[in-house]
Design an enzyme around this catalytic site. Sequence first.
Site, PDB file in Angstrom:
ATOM      1  N   ASP A 140       1.025  -1.281   0.108  1.00  0.00           N
ATOM      2  CA  ASP A 140       0.056   0.054  -0.017  1.00  0.00           C
ATOM      3  C   ASP A 140       0.871   1.312  -0.022  1.00  0.00           C
ATOM      4  O   ASP A 140       0.453   2.407  -0.158  1.00  0.00           O
ATOM      5  CB  ASP A 140      -0.923  -0.143   1.265  1.00  0.00           C
ATOM      6  CG  ASP A 140      -2.049   1.017   1.123  1.00  0.00           C
ATOM      7  OD1 ASP A 140      -2.483   1.346  -0.108  1.00  0.00           O
ATOM      8  OD2 ASP A 140      -2.267   1.540   2.248  1.00  0.00           O
ATOM      9  N   CYS A 194     -21.148  -9.914  -7.610  1.00  0.00           N
ATOM     10  CA  CYS A 194     -21.963  -9.085  -6.683  1.00  0.00           C
ATOM     11  C   CYS A 194     -23.485  -9.324  -7.199  1.00  0.00           C
ATOM     12  O   CYS A 194     -24.339  -8.937  -6.425  1.00  0.00           O
ATOM     13  CB  CYS A 194     -21.458  -7.687  -7.144  1.00  0.00           C
ATOM     14  SG  CYS A 194     -20.100  -7.176  -6.051  1.00  0.00           S
ATOM     15  N   CYS A 197     -26.876  -7.258  -5.570  1.00  0.00           N
ATOM     16  CA  CYS A 197     -26.822  -6.853  -4.306  1.00  0.00           C
ATOM     17  C   CYS A 197     -26.257  -5.343  -3.996  1.00  0.00           C
ATOM     18  O   CYS A 197     -25.332  -4.823  -4.990  1.00  0.00           O
ATOM     19  CB  CYS A 197     -25.618  -7.635  -3.621  1.00  0.00           C
ATOM     20  SG  CYS A 197     -25.481  -7.290  -1.875  1.00  0.00           S
ATOM     21  N   CYS A 200     -23.450  -2.963   0.193  1.00  0.00           N
ATOM     22  CA  CYS A 200     -22.279  -2.306   0.679  1.00  0.00           C
ATOM     23  C   CYS A 200     -22.497  -0.803   0.283  1.00  0.00           C
ATOM     24  O   CYS A 200     -22.099   0.231   0.970  1.00  0.00           O
ATOM     25  CB  CYS A 200     -20.680  -2.749  -0.164  1.00  0.00           C
ATOM     26  SG  CYS A 200     -21.092  -2.585  -1.725  1.00  0.00           S
ATOM     27  N   CYS A 204     -23.000   2.694   3.423  1.00  0.00           N
ATOM     28  CA  CYS A 204     -22.177   3.844   3.437  1.00  0.00           C
ATOM     29  C   CYS A 204     -22.913   5.246   4.098  1.00  0.00           C
ATOM     30  O   CYS A 204     -23.607   5.499   3.597  1.00  0.00           O
ATOM     31  CB  CYS A 204     -21.355   4.359   1.982  1.00  0.00           C
ATOM     32  SG  CYS A 204     -20.354   5.658   2.298  1.00  0.00           S
ATOM     33  N   CYS A 220     -15.502   9.995   1.751  1.00  0.00           N
ATOM     34  CA  CYS A 220     -15.375   8.920   2.528  1.00  0.00           C
ATOM     35  C   CYS A 220     -14.690   9.334   3.827  1.00  0.00           C
ATOM     36  O   CYS A 220     -13.632  10.173   3.977  1.00  0.00           O
ATOM     37  CB  CYS A 220     -14.113   8.096   1.840  1.00  0.00           C
ATOM     38  SG  CYS A 220     -13.802   6.405   2.625  1.00  0.00           S
TER      39      CYS A 220
END
Length: 224
Positions: A140, A194, A197, A200, A204, A220
């Site tokens: 990362d 997915c 669906c 998620c 949020c 975010c």
Amino acid sequence: MSVTSAADTDALRGRLVAQALDEGFVSCRICRPDAVPDVPERLQAFVDAGYHGQMAWMADRMAWRGDPAALWPEARSVIMLAESYTPEYDPTEVLNHPDKAGVSVYAQGRDYHDIVKKRLKRVARWLVAQEPCEVKVFVDTAPVPEKALGQAAGLGWQGKHTNLLSRDWGNWAFLGAIFTTLDFTPDTAEVDHCGSCRSCLTACPTNAFPAPYQLDARRCISYL
């Protein structure tokens, strides 16, 4: 042991996966550095929309982030690993108590950069000891499209929330990559499961997803 044939490579590969699991990773899969040709276009659209906010390094390093093969041209294989951080409790339970604050699971433990990188280095050192080669590890902190490479390697698929999702360990995992000059046979890429669906997206609290598979980092909480 010296890798001289496809059979030798397959044998080393099997021992590599076993070693990765022994180190605590939940999955270890392999892809080619050039296995994500759609990343440059997706990244360009993300930056053009301004979704990266003040993360200028994403725009500055698009040439590398969009093409892992350009990051280290000598690499022949990318070993993608996942480390689970699935909690022993239901982290969504806090949503039933609007008077309480919920802290993301990944932020409740030690810095994953340190933990995952140490394990990656141990696996990489083991690999070099088995077969002389060059390796580089990434967690990362370099312009590596880990999630796209993870899908190309078959770890899981990028869900509508843009994170990697697996039928085996969900999406509670940190990703790490080992680039190597060894030429392993790549795994089969994972496909999107997915379907219809949208759990998620609706979960949020800041509506950070303008559309499925798109994240506006400026909305975010993690970015803020």
